[in-house]
Write a protein that holds these residues in place. Structure first.
Motif, mmCIF file in Angstrom:
data_model
loop_
_atom_site.group_PDB
_atom_site.id
_atom_site.type_symbol
_atom_site.label_atom_id
_atom_site.label_comp_id
_atom_site.label_asym_id
_atom_site.label_seq_id
_atom_site.Cartn_x
_atom_site.Cartn_y
_atom_site.Cartn_z
ATOM 1 N N THR A 298 -7.398 -5.660 11.513
ATOM 2 C CA THR A 298 -7.348 -6.376 10.233
ATOM 3 C C THR A 298 -7.497 -5.400 9.071
ATOM 4 N N ALA B 80 -12.393 -3.505 3.110
ATOM 5 C CA ALA B 80 -11.182 -2.717 2.857
ATOM 6 C C ALA B 80 -11.177 -2.182 1.421
ATOM 7 N N ARG B 81 -11.524 -3.016 0.459
ATOM 8 C CA ARG B 81 -11.572 -2.559 -0.941
ATOM 9 C C ARG B 81 -12.605 -1.448 -1.107
ATOM 10 N N GLN C 283 -4.321 -3.696 8.376
ATOM 11 C CA GLN C 283 -3.372 -4.541 7.654
ATOM 12 C C GLN C 283 -3.589 -4.446 6.141
ATOM 13 N N PHE C 284 -4.801 -4.085 5.740
ATOM 14 C CA PHE C 284 -5.103 -3.883 4.324
ATOM 15 C C PHE C 284 -4.752 -2.459 3.872
ATOM 16 N N ALA D 227 -11.778 -8.134 3.756
ATOM 17 C CA ALA D 227 -11.062 -7.700 2.554
ATOM 18 C C ALA D 227 -11.991 -6.899 1.641
#
Length: 138
Positions: A79, A39-40, A82-83, A36
């Motif tokens: 994954t 992704a950010r 998905q973000f 995550a």
């Protein structure tokens, strides 16, 4: 190949490497916060690209480990998608058992070597003028 002039950065996301259980390409729930964060980071840097490297411990055949490493890298890529990260910004590669982070044959080294690592490709800050092109200084 990437458009323009990009620089490889292995340090930026080094601490966000994800690890896998033995003989598995399923991301562990404990690593979801790491992905995550990656992704950010990518969302905040829309011009950056990412290479995900899949790695294995030394157990298993070379061909099996190359395949497993690719499945691991792909699992991390899925994954990130998905973000909301555009799949065109993410490439994967497997090194199988060829690039261990710890060269030993004990459970600690096996655990550390079963990983997915992130390599950032960012635009170069330095641009060089084309030959015979005048440089205009304001």
């Amino acid at each position: 190949s990437r458009p323009g002039n990009y620089v490889e950065d292995r340090e930026m996301l080094k601490t966000q490497a994800v690890h896998f259980d033995y003989d598995s390409a399923v991301m562990r729930p404990a690593d979801s916060d790491r992905v995550a964060l990656v992704a950010r980071y990518l969302q905040s840097q829309p011009a950056f690209y990412l290479l995900i490297e899949g790695h294995c411990d030394e157990r298993g055949t070379e061909q099996y480990n190359l395949s497993l490493g690719q499945r691991r890298a792909q699992s991390v890529r899925d994954t990130l998608m998905q973000f909301g990260i555009n799949p065109r910004r993410i490439q994967t590669i497997s090194f199988g058992e060829k690039v261990p982070v710890i060269e030993s044959n004990d459970e600690v080294s096996y655990r550390e070597n079963r990983r997915g690592e992130f390599v950032v490709y960012r635009p170069s800050l330095r641009s060089t003028p084309k030959p015979n092109t005048p440089v205009v200084v304001p």
